[in-house]
Enzyme design. Structure first.
Site, PDB file in Angstrom:
ATOM      1  N   ARG A 103       0.867  -1.167   0.000  1.00  0.00           N
ATOM      2  CA  ARG A 103       0.000   0.000   0.000  1.00  0.00           C
ATOM      3  C   ARG A 103       0.912   1.228   0.000  1.00  0.00           C
ATOM      4  NH1 ARG A 103      -2.152   0.229   6.317  1.00  0.00           N
ATOM      5  NH2 ARG A 103      -0.117   0.722   7.184  1.00  0.00           N
ATOM      6  N   CYS A 107       3.085   7.715  -6.667  1.00  0.00           N
ATOM      7  CA  CYS A 107       3.813   8.976  -6.832  1.00  0.00           C
ATOM      8  C   CYS A 107       2.827  10.130  -6.632  1.00  0.00           C
ATOM      9  CB  CYS A 107       4.413   9.004  -8.231  1.00  0.00           C
ATOM     10  SG  CYS A 107       4.867  10.648  -8.790  1.00  0.00           S
ATOM     11  N   ASN A 141      -5.000   7.306   4.667  1.00  0.00           N
ATOM     12  CA  ASN A 141      -4.645   6.586   5.886  1.00  0.00           C
ATOM     13  C   ASN A 141      -3.189   6.848   6.222  1.00  0.00           C
ATOM     14  OD1 ASN A 141      -4.791   4.255   7.936  1.00  0.00           O
ATOM     15  ND2 ASN A 141      -3.116   3.645   6.617  1.00  0.00           N
ATOM     16  N   GLU A 142      -2.929   7.336   7.404  1.00  0.00           N
ATOM     17  CA  GLU A 142      -1.554   7.508   7.904  1.00  0.00           C
ATOM     18  C   GLU A 142      -0.636   8.108   6.842  1.00  0.00           C
ATOM     19  OE1 GLU A 142      -0.527   3.683   9.548  1.00  0.00           O
ATOM     20  OE2 GLU A 142      -1.642   4.083  11.384  1.00  0.00           O
ATOM     21  N   CYS A 151      10.895   9.939  -9.724  1.00  0.00           N
ATOM     22  CA  CYS A 151      10.572   9.908 -11.155  1.00  0.00           C
ATOM     23  C   CYS A 151      10.848  11.282 -11.784  1.00  0.00           C
ATOM     24  CB  CYS A 151       9.122   9.490 -11.368  1.00  0.00           C
ATOM     25  SG  CYS A 151       7.920  10.768 -10.942  1.00  0.00           S
ATOM     26  N   CYS A 154       8.538  14.004 -10.456  1.00  0.00           N
ATOM     27  CA  CYS A 154       8.862  14.500  -9.105  1.00  0.00           C
ATOM     28  C   CYS A 154      10.081  15.423  -9.148  1.00  0.00           C
ATOM     29  CB  CYS A 154       9.093  13.334  -8.149  1.00  0.00           C
ATOM     30  SG  CYS A 154       7.537  12.558  -7.657  1.00  0.00           S
ATOM     31  N   GLU A 297      -7.311   4.880  15.838  1.00  0.00           N
ATOM     32  CA  GLU A 297      -6.954   3.467  15.968  1.00  0.00           C
ATOM     33  C   GLU A 297      -6.334   3.296  17.342  1.00  0.00           C
ATOM     34  OE1 GLU A 297      -4.508   1.968  12.781  1.00  0.00           O
ATOM     35  OE2 GLU A 297      -5.760   2.884  11.231  1.00  0.00           O
ATOM     36  N   TRP A 305       2.733  -7.118  11.529  1.00  0.00           N
ATOM     37  CA  TRP A 305       2.533  -7.636  10.165  1.00  0.00           C
ATOM     38  C   TRP A 305       3.145  -9.026  10.006  1.00  0.00           C
ATOM     39  CZ3 TRP A 305       3.312  -3.278   5.929  1.00  0.00           C
ATOM     40  CH2 TRP A 305       2.196  -2.434   5.966  1.00  0.00           C
TER      41      TRP A 305
HETATM   42 ZN   LIG Z   1       7.140  10.603  -8.795  1.00  0.00          ZN
END
Ligand SMILES: [Zn+2]
Length: 660
Positions: A103, A107, A141-142, A151, A154, A297, A305
């Site tokens: 998850r 980018c 989420n978080e 890339c 970016c 949470e 995990w």
């Molecule tokens: Zn990127």
């Protein structure tokens, strides 16, 4: 008060949903968070939305008085997004795209990803804006757990961001000191994002961290704008990660109604550092918007995990929850409702285990929910009021991570030495953003405050002169906002207010220890200086601790300087013995005329909330021993509905709440 669980109905057959809803209702739950990872269930192919299943469970829960918070599902990408748009995956510095299946691997400059995020957010908002059972939203989420992307897009976005910040290449070259190692840029396109933070130019690294944080904040803002426009009657929050520091959380919190966070203080054997870190994280969370927060949470079982944490022991689920309310929580959601039988989080145990049977943890959660409903009227309108502030700065954390000066310089450990001593003394603490008004505080600490703009130095100087008590320590104000070392003798603009000059400094490597003689008690006490030492020459300051090693005798370790109506303290080393920090905090509290509400035995945490004409005292027993605490007599002990005598007994992990 909202109390409930994070629920993943998509993990379970429909014929289980009624049972889950009944069990939640029986436990006193009235809130769930759902859908945060259910993108593929809601949009199985691009542009085709299926909300029927979610409508159904929201309705089932709603009939039992349980409201819903919906998560935008953008932290886990459906496979079709990758099939159609492989360019949305994070690219490593060597040019490889990450493989799909984790998850948080998108980018953030990908226009396609931003569009997909916008569309699913808009579709959900349109569908649920008028649903009376949906009361609010959690973005993603978080945020911040994503790897950085290198890339082409970016890189180009980073260059544009720098252009916007520095305007001219000459100014960027100055701010980054690019005459070092022949790095003078002749064109914006030559700028490359850094990937080795212990080798690249630290100024570049600092701006790259700022840029990455800004990208995350922008991503969230794009979702918030949609939710605000379509769902004006529903709140928007996000689940932060406490002491996580890769994102500037002040910025991330700015556009939200309130902060929520995910609290997992249980890992190895029970220890007070974990308990106080949960308290410190709560204070950081409360400081982000200077208001109360939610737990989105909360620990409810053994988790991990791949490997498991230890199990919360009897009473501990309740204790972990109530501790957060002592620090400003106003609602709580446990994670997860039931441990899933599939996927990467199979070992993340919730209120129910894989078998779905209500057992010990369910019973304890139900007891806690009853306690929280009892507390509701006593906490309404209250928050934590503190005389003490710690300046908490993400940019210093980042800059220190590239150049800590000594290996053991871990920001939260450095702050923790003072914070834990303050908690042991039963004193409330606010964590504040650099630049925030300090006038309301009697004592301000700035541990490891490495980056200090001149404006901040002037503000602190004025704070001391106007009667504040202030403490700084090693590596204070070494750098300016671009990461350049100040040319002034340290502590720079604070030299007069602190009454010292730092002539030299060093890391105490390879087990070097210095002896210091500390004068915070009636008789001198010998202590041990470790890890780092400033060679401090007092100018007007009194020496409260000095070195005894032959070459260090001219230098001070701890100083106090009267300046105007206030006092400036400076500690130039790390002291091995925790008792030193207790003595130092006692000295600072006396100097600032701050007294604790009550004193409690070690392991019992004391804090207060007040407001709306109420004052509430929390006593949290973090130990597995019975503890006796002296308390004011004749007050209402809320959870037991009894009147206090002169002392109160707390069993293992027990919590008492007293209305003062
Ligand atoms: Zn990127």
């Amino acid at each position: 008060m909202y109390v409930g669980a994070d629920y993943y109905p998509e993990h379970w057959p429909r014929n289980r949903w009624q049972t889950d809803a009944d069990l939640m209702q029986k436990a006193g739950f009235n809130i769930v968070r759902m859908a945060e990872f259910a993108w593929v269930n809601m949009e199985p192919e691009e542009g085709r939305y299926e909300f029927g299943w979610l409508d159904e469970i929201i309705e089932i829960l709603g009939k039992r008085g349980i409201k819903t918070i919906l998560g935008t599902p953008t932290a886990a990408l459906p496979p079709w997004t990758l099939r159609k748009y492989p360019e949305i995956m994070v690219q490593t510095p060597t040019g490889q795209r990450l493989t799909w299946g984790m998850r948080k691997h998108n980018c953030f400059t990908s226009g396609v990803f931003r569009l997909l995020s916008e569309r699913i957010t808009r579709a959900m908002a349109q569908h649920y804006k008028d649903n009376p059972n949906v009361i609010g939203w959690q973005t993603d989420n978080e945020i911040g757990g994503h790897p950085m992307c290198y890339c082409h897009s970016c890189r180009a976005n980073f260059q544009d961001w720098l252009k916007n910040k520095y305007k001219t290449l000459a100014e960027l070259n100055r701010a980054w000191g690019t005459h070092f190692w022949s790095q003078g840029f002749g064109d914006w396109s030559e700028i490359v994002p850094p990937d080795k933070f212990d080798e690249h130019n630290p100024h570049t690294c600092l701006d790259w961290k700022r840029f990455f944080s800004w990208l995350n904040v922008r991503f969230q803002k794009e979702q918030i704008d949609i939710l605000r426009a379509l769902c004006p009657n529903q709140f928007v929050t996000h689940n932060f990660m406490g002491l996580f520091s890769e994102i500037n959380y002040y910025d991330l919190a700015e556009d939200l109604d309130f902060v929520s966070w995910d609290n997992y203080p249980v890992s190895g054997k029970p220890d007070m550092t974990n308990n106080y870190n949960a308290a410190m994280a709560a204070d950081v969370m409360r400081g982000l918007k200077r208001r109360n927060f939610w737990i989105m949470e909360q620990t409810s079982g053994s988790h991990g995990w791949g490997t498991l944490s230890r199990n919360p022991r009897p009473g501990e689920i309740r204790k972990i929850a109530l501790q957060q309310f002592a620090h400003g929580a106003e609602a709580q959601v446990w994670f997860p409702w039931r441990a899933c039988t599939v996927g990467r989080e199979q070992y993340w145990h919730g209120i129910l285990g894989h078998d779905g049977k209500p057992g010990r943890r369910y019973q304890e959660a139900a007891q806690t929910a009853r306690d929280l409903h009892t507390l509701d009227e006593h906490l309404k309108g209250t928050t934590v009021r503190a005389d003490v502030a710690i300046i908490y700065d993400y940019e210093s954390v980042w800059a220190l991570s590239f150049q800590p000066a000594y290996d053991e310089n871990k920001y939260h450990q450095v702050i923790g030495r003072y914070y834990q001593a303050l908690r042991r003394a039963g004193i409330n603490v606010d964590m504040v953003r650099p630049g925030q008004d300090l006038a309301g505080y009697k004592l301000v600490l700035a541990p490891d405050l490495y980056i200090v703009r001149d404006s901040l130095a002037s503000q602190i100087d004025a704070y001391i002169r106007n009667g504040g008590v202030f403490l700084a320590d090693g590596r204070f104000a070494v750098k300016d906002e671009t990461g350049l070392c100040h040319v002034r003798t340290l502590p720079g603009l604070l030299a007069e207010a602190l009454g010292i000059e730092i002539e030299e400094y060093e890391a105490l490597r390879g087990g070097i220890e210095y002896q210091i003689e500390e004068h915070l008690h009636r008789a001198p006490v010998t202590r041990t200086a470790i890890h780092y030492a400033d060679w401090i020459k007092p100018t007007t300051a009194l020496v409260l601790a000095g070195y005894t090693d032959w070459h260090m005798q001219p230098y001070a370790a701890l100083t106090r300087n009267q300046c105007g109506k206030g006092a400036g303290y400076y500690l130039g080393t790390i002291v091995k013995e925790p008792a030193f920090y207790d003595a130092l905090i006692r000295e600072l509290l006396e100097s600032a005329k701050i007294t604790a509400e009550i004193t409690a035995p070690e392991g019992v945490e004391v804090s207060t909330r007040e407001g709306a004409g109420k004052k509430v005292l929390f006593l949290v027993n973090h130990t597995e021993q019975c503890q006796t605490v002296n308390v004011p007599a004749g007050k209402c002990e809320v959870l037991r509905n009894k009147t206090t005598g002169s002392a109160i007994e707390l069993a293992a992990y027990d919590v008492a709440v007293i209305r003062l």
